[in-house]
Design a protein around this motif. Structure first.
Motif, PDB file in Angstrom:
ATOM      1  N   LYS A  32       0.805  -1.229   0.000  1.00  0.00           N
ATOM      2  CA  LYS A  32       0.000   0.000   0.000  1.00  0.00           C
ATOM      3  C   LYS A  32       0.839   1.280   0.000  1.00  0.00           C
ATOM      4  N   LEU A  33       2.158   1.152   0.046  1.00  0.00           N
ATOM      5  CA  LEU A  33       3.003   2.343   0.151  1.00  0.00           C
ATOM      6  C   LEU A  33       2.942   3.202  -1.112  1.00  0.00           C
ATOM      7  N   ALA A  34       2.878   4.502  -0.921  1.00  0.00           N
ATOM      8  CA  ALA A  34       2.938   5.434  -2.039  1.00  0.00           C
ATOM      9  C   ALA A  34       4.368   5.485  -2.558  1.00  0.00           C
ATOM     10  N   PRO A  35       4.566   5.760  -3.846  1.00  0.00           N
ATOM     11  CA  PRO A  35       5.919   5.783  -4.419  1.00  0.00           C
ATOM     12  C   PRO A  35       6.891   6.684  -3.655  1.00  0.00           C
ATOM     13  N   GLN A  36       6.446   7.904  -3.298  1.00  0.00           N
ATOM     14  CA  GLN A  36       7.356   8.811  -2.605  1.00  0.00           C
ATOM     15  C   GLN A  36       7.776   8.262  -1.251  1.00  0.00           C
ATOM     16  N   TYR A  37       6.837   7.647  -0.545  1.00  0.00           N
ATOM     17  CA  TYR A  37       7.150   7.056   0.759  1.00  0.00           C
ATOM     18  C   TYR A  37       8.142   5.914   0.587  1.00  0.00           C
ATOM     19  N   GLY A  78       5.643   0.807  -7.512  1.00  0.00           N
ATOM     20  CA  GLY A  78       4.254   1.244  -7.396  1.00  0.00           C
ATOM     21  C   GLY A  78       3.593   1.033  -8.743  1.00  0.00           C
ATOM     22  N   LYS A  79       2.550   1.783  -9.028  1.00  0.00           N
ATOM     23  CA  LYS A  79       1.885   1.657 -10.322  1.00  0.00           C
ATOM     24  C   LYS A  79       2.878   1.970 -11.442  1.00  0.00           C
ATOM     25  N   VAL A  85       3.317   5.369 -13.011  1.00  0.00           N
ATOM     26  CA  VAL A  85       3.685   6.460 -12.107  1.00  0.00           C
ATOM     27  C   VAL A  85       5.069   6.246 -11.506  1.00  0.00           C
ATOM     28  N   ALA A  86       5.307   5.020 -11.016  1.00  0.00           N
ATOM     29  CA  ALA A  86       6.533   4.716 -10.265  1.00  0.00           C
ATOM     30  C   ALA A  86       7.448   3.833 -11.101  1.00  0.00           C
TER      31      ALA A  86
END
Length: 314
Positions: free
Chosen positions: A105-110, A133-134, A137-138
């Motif tokens: 569930k982690l966001a790319p920036q995190y 990530g997706k 995007v990532a």
């Protein structure tokens, strides 16, 4: 090689306080493509006088994104073997991240902030198709934006062999088809895995071809049904032999087994772990009309295997 298990949230006390060049990827197979990533990272580490580190996951990340049963997933190189290959490639620190729902569930920036920057990466090296990530995007093209100047990004191009991408999917397909020569070319080394010697039906002994029945790890991807020339490592010594991956069709409908007849070997090693190296596909299994026909074929298989090792094995 120092192996450090990490998870979300990251325990910073586990992380050595030293800058690293960090190779990123899942690395199942540690094939020629993966080796290109690791060797590029190794070159940069040497140039910048930094430690060489790598980060992998303990399980296939797509388990959580494709609703796959974790017990059904098999690997070319399960984690223990991946770590062994990393060490052979010169990795100094191996981070094994637990991939669970929290990680998924982690966001790319995190993810970049905590699993790249907080690992003290000064350079991140990964393959062209690495994502965190997706994919839209990532990806490696957007990684410099997330890095925010805190580390350099190095992307390793697609690696090909005979105009075909070198990838884990291609290796698994070749294994299923028994194309061991292709598998070994894509890997850059001879495919092998450990297995425990277990009791079987003792049919081979009665036929004059005693076999080792091998039980690999449950998550080990094994070659497709067929007869192979193999080598087996027992107590640090290699022995040549022939292997049948089959359902023992001549004797009815049986569970899939890996049975190996070793040449010049007569030890009883039940319960012992050995390593099986796969060298050459010989033939498809056949259901024989009689035991005599089976014995005749086994004699021919032995001749073919010995000829392979005498002429073609390098």
């Amino acid at each position: 090689m120092q192996v450090i298990e990490i998870s979300e949230p990251l325990d910073l006390q586990k992380i050595p306080n030293e800058d690293v060049v960090l190779a990123m990827g899942f690395f199942d197979g540690v094939h020629r493509g993966h080796q290109a990533v690791i060797q590029r990272a190794k070159q940069i580490a040497a140039q910048r006088h930094l430690k060489l580190a790598i980060m992998t996951f303990d399980r296939f990340p797509k388990i959580y994104f494709r609703n796959i049963d974790p017990q059904a997933v098999k690997y070319v190189t399960p984690l223990k073997q991946r770590l062994k290959r990393f060490e052979q490639q010169g990795i100094e620190i191996a981070y094994v991240a637990r991939f669970d729902e929290a990680m998924a569930k982690l966001a790319p920036q995190y993810f970049v902030d905590h699993f790249m920057v907080d690992l003290h990466a000064k350079v991140v090296v990964a393959g062209f198709d690495y994502t965190y990530g997706k994919p839209n995007v990532a990806n490696m093209a957007t990684l410099p934006q997330f890095a925010q100047g805190r580390f350099d990004v190095v992307t390793v191009d697609r690696q090909v062999l005979n105009a075909e991408k070198i990838g884990t999917t291609q290796i698994k397909t070749a294994l299923d088809q028994g194309k061991i020569e292709k598998v070994n070319q894509l890997l850059g080394y001879r495919f092998s895995f450990p297995g425990k010697v277990v009791h079987g039906e003792a049919r081979g002994r009665k036929l004059g071809f005693p076999t080792l029945n091998i039980q690999p790890a449950k998550d080990q991807w094994i070659p497709g049904i067929g007869v192979y020339a193999v080598r087996v490592k027992v107590d640090d010594q290699w022995y040549q032999g022939m292997c049948s991956v089959s359902h023992n069709e001549t004797f009815g409908n049986n569970p899939l087994t890996i049975e190996i007849n070793l040449f010049d070997f007569s030890q009883m090693i039940y319960g012992q772990e050995v390593e099986v190296e796969w060298d050459q596909y010989l033939r498809v299994p056949v259901k024989f009309e009689s035991v005599d026909q089976l014995i005749a074929q086994l004699k021919q298989d032995q001749t073919d295997t010995q000829e392979y090792f005498a002429k073609d094995f390098k």
